[in-house]
Design a protein around this motif. Structure first.
Motif, short mmCIF file in Angstrom:
data_model
loop_
_atom_site.label_atom_id
_atom_site.label_comp_id
_atom_site.label_asym_id
_atom_site.label_seq_id
_atom_site.Cartn_x
_atom_site.Cartn_y
_atom_site.Cartn_z
N ILE A 216 -31.22 3.03 -14.68
CA ILE A 216 -31.89 3.38 -15.93
C ILE A 216 -32.11 4.88 -16.09
CG2 ILE A 216 -34.09 3.19 -17.16
CD1 ILE A 216 -34.23 0.28 -16.29
N VAL A 217 -32.66 5.53 -15.06
CA VAL A 217 -33.13 6.91 -15.22
C VAL A 217 -32.00 7.88 -15.60
CG1 VAL A 217 -34.20 8.86 -14.04
CG2 VAL A 217 -35.14 6.55 -13.76
N PRO A 218 -30.85 7.92 -14.89
CA PRO A 218 -29.82 8.89 -15.29
C PRO A 218 -29.32 8.69 -16.72
CG PRO A 218 -29.38 8.02 -13.10
CD PRO A 218 -30.46 7.18 -13.68
N ALA A 219 -29.03 7.43 -17.09
CA ALA A 219 -28.55 7.17 -18.45
C ALA A 219 -29.61 7.51 -19.49
CB ALA A 219 -28.15 5.69 -18.57
N TYR A 220 -30.86 7.24 -19.15
CA TYR A 220 -31.99 7.53 -20.04
C TYR A 220 -32.10 9.02 -20.30
CZ TYR A 220 -36.88 7.03 -21.70
OH TYR A 220 -38.03 7.04 -22.44
N VAL A 221 -32.11 9.81 -19.25
CA VAL A 221 -32.27 11.27 -19.39
C VAL A 221 -31.11 11.87 -20.17
CG1 VAL A 221 -32.39 13.45 -18.14
CG2 VAL A 221 -33.69 11.46 -17.32
N LEU A 222 -29.88 11.50 -19.82
CA LEU A 222 -28.71 12.07 -20.49
C LEU A 222 -28.67 11.70 -21.97
CD1 LEU A 222 -25.95 11.53 -17.77
CD2 LEU A 222 -27.02 13.70 -18.46
N SER A 223 -29.03 10.48 -22.30
CA SER A 223 -28.99 10.06 -23.70
C SER A 223 -30.09 10.75 -24.51
CB SER A 223 -29.13 8.54 -23.81
OG SER A 223 -30.33 8.08 -23.21
N ILE A 224 -31.24 11.03 -23.89
CA ILE A 224 -32.29 11.78 -24.59
C ILE A 224 -31.82 13.20 -24.88
CG2 ILE A 224 -34.63 12.71 -24.42
CD1 ILE A 224 -34.53 9.70 -24.83
N LEU A 225 -31.17 13.82 -23.92
CA LEU A 225 -30.62 15.16 -24.13
C LEU A 225 -29.61 15.15 -25.27
CD1 LEU A 225 -30.16 16.34 -20.44
CD2 LEU A 225 -31.72 17.34 -22.12
N LEU A 226 -28.77 14.13 -25.32
CA LEU A 226 -27.79 14.02 -26.38
C LEU A 226 -28.46 13.90 -27.74
CD1 LEU A 226 -24.88 13.63 -27.40
CD2 LEU A 226 -25.14 11.18 -26.94
N MET A 227 -29.48 13.07 -27.83
CA MET A 227 -30.19 12.90 -29.10
C MET A 227 -30.85 14.21 -29.53
SD MET A 227 -29.90 9.78 -30.31
CE MET A 227 -28.17 10.03 -29.85
N GLY A 228 -31.40 14.94 -28.57
CA GLY A 228 -32.02 16.22 -28.90
C GLY A 228 -31.01 17.24 -29.39
N ALA A 229 -29.78 17.17 -28.85
CA ALA A 229 -28.75 18.13 -29.23
C ALA A 229 -28.23 17.88 -30.64
CB ALA A 229 -27.60 18.07 -28.23
N ILE A 230 -28.12 16.62 -31.03
CA ILE A 230 -27.50 16.30 -32.32
C ILE A 230 -28.50 15.94 -33.41
CG2 ILE A 230 -25.40 15.53 -31.16
CD1 ILE A 230 -26.23 12.65 -31.76
#
Length: 358
Positions: free
Chosen positions: A242-256
């Motif tokens: 959960i944690v790696p996918a969670y963190v990376l997807s949050i970063l993606l949402m923040g970027a776009i």
């Protein structure tokens, strides 16, 4: 150490009913204590703030200046703000998601929540109300339920019910926005939590009563390990996945986020095309609990119409791309596509209603 493991082992055949009940009570105590600390007490104070100031804080998206330009610094800044708001609830969600797999008797869960009936869906949806978790923090618990073979409908109802029929959010909404927003949220939240979740059973393998009985019999004869061993294995697998996918997807949402929430001109501020666009955007984007309220409040101060605001009201809290990624291995893909599509459709319907009443 071996004596400790033996004393904490939970026989799967339930030969010791007192121990079974004691572990279930322990789970309830941990859940209640965690929710009081993370949710109930802070939300009591926030309700007073909402009633006296008609605000619960600033938008997590910031003002117009924060929605211009795509950059990884912006992604990082959003991730920091987001995780600052949710880290306690996220830890609690993972903790409860792992503990329910080792403390709650599987045969109990199967008897109550293992069926594809509306009754199982309704019980799970009602059980979600005290949780008041955001979609990402509730997702680990939905994963835990699915690992215990809880039905698709019941697991979905618990997952969706946490953010959409959150009583604290409804209270905040009434004070900050208006009772019309609250009524819209409640109506469409109930449809999503209980209706869509129940219908989602049709997109999953059919589980009959006889199958439930066989699963219960299998659970009752299986030999289980100690509580400590099984809990470490459960929480370890959750953290690793959960944690790696969670963190990376949050970063993606923040970027776009600048692409997801573009500047809307006056002519399109309350149009159907904007309603559709914001319904899709809200389904994908991720926010902490109740963050949709200051987002909508801020956007409407920029001139956004009631229709797109009502679309965001339903789609922003319900699910998100990060939460879908978290539960991706636990639900059939057809169920997740149906759920995401249903959220968008209900958001559009809410937006259409909002165009006329807000």
């Amino acid at each position: 150490m071996s004596q400790l493991n033996n004393s904490l082992s939970i026989p799967a055949n339930q030969s010791n009913p007192k121990k079974t009940v004691s572990f279930a009570v322990l789970f309830i105590i941990i859940a209640a204590a965690g929710l009081w600390y993370v949710k109930w007490f802070p939300y009591y104070n926030k309700a007073i703030l909402a009633a006296t100031t008609h605000s619960i804080g600033s938008s997590i998206l910031g003002d117009k200046a924060n929605l211009q330009g795509v950059s990884w610094s912006g992604a990082w800044a959003y991730a920091v703000i987001y995780f600052t708001a949710v880290w306690k609830a996220a830890i609690l969600g993972i903790l409860l998601g792992s503990l329910l797999q080792v403390l709650l008797p599987a045969n109990w869960l199967l008897k109550v929540l293992g069926k594809t009936s509306f009754g199982s869906t309704a019980i799970a949806g009602l059980a979600a109300i005290p949780g008041m978790m955001c979609t990402c923090c509730a997702a680990p618990m939905a994963v835990g339920l699915r690992k215990k073979n809880v039905s698709v409908g019941a697991s979905l109802a618990f997952w969706l019910g946490n953010p959409t029929i959150n009583p604290a959010t409804l209270i905040f909404m009434t004070f900050v926005l208006s009772w019309k927003f609250t009524l819209l949220r409640l109506i469409f939240g109930i449809i999503l939590t209980f209706g869509v979740s129940f219908l989602a059973n049709r997109f999953a393998p059919n589980v009959k009563s006889a199958d439930i009985d066989k699963m219960i019999e299998k659970v009752e004869i299986e030999v289980s390990g100690s509580f400590i061993t099984r809990w470490i294995k459960s929480i370890g697998s959750m953290i690793l996945y959960i944690v790696p996918a969670y963190v990376l997807s949050i970063l993606l949402m923040g970027a776009i986020k600048v692409w997801l929430f573009p500047h809307i001109g006056e002519d399109a501020a309350n149009s159907l095309i904007t309603v559709i666009g914001f319904a899709i955007t809200g389904m994908l984007f991720v926010i902490p609990t109740a963050a949709e309220i200051p987002i909508i409040q801020t956007f409407m101060s920029f001139g956004l119409g009631g229709g797109p605001a009502a679309a965001l009201l339903i789609t922003l809290p319900s699910i998100s791309l990060p939460s879908l990624i978290i539960v991706a291995r636990s639900f059939p893909k057809r169920v997740l596509f149906f759920t995401a599509g249903s959220v968008v459709v209900l958001g559009i319907l809410s937006g259409i209603v909002g165009m006329f009443i807000l």
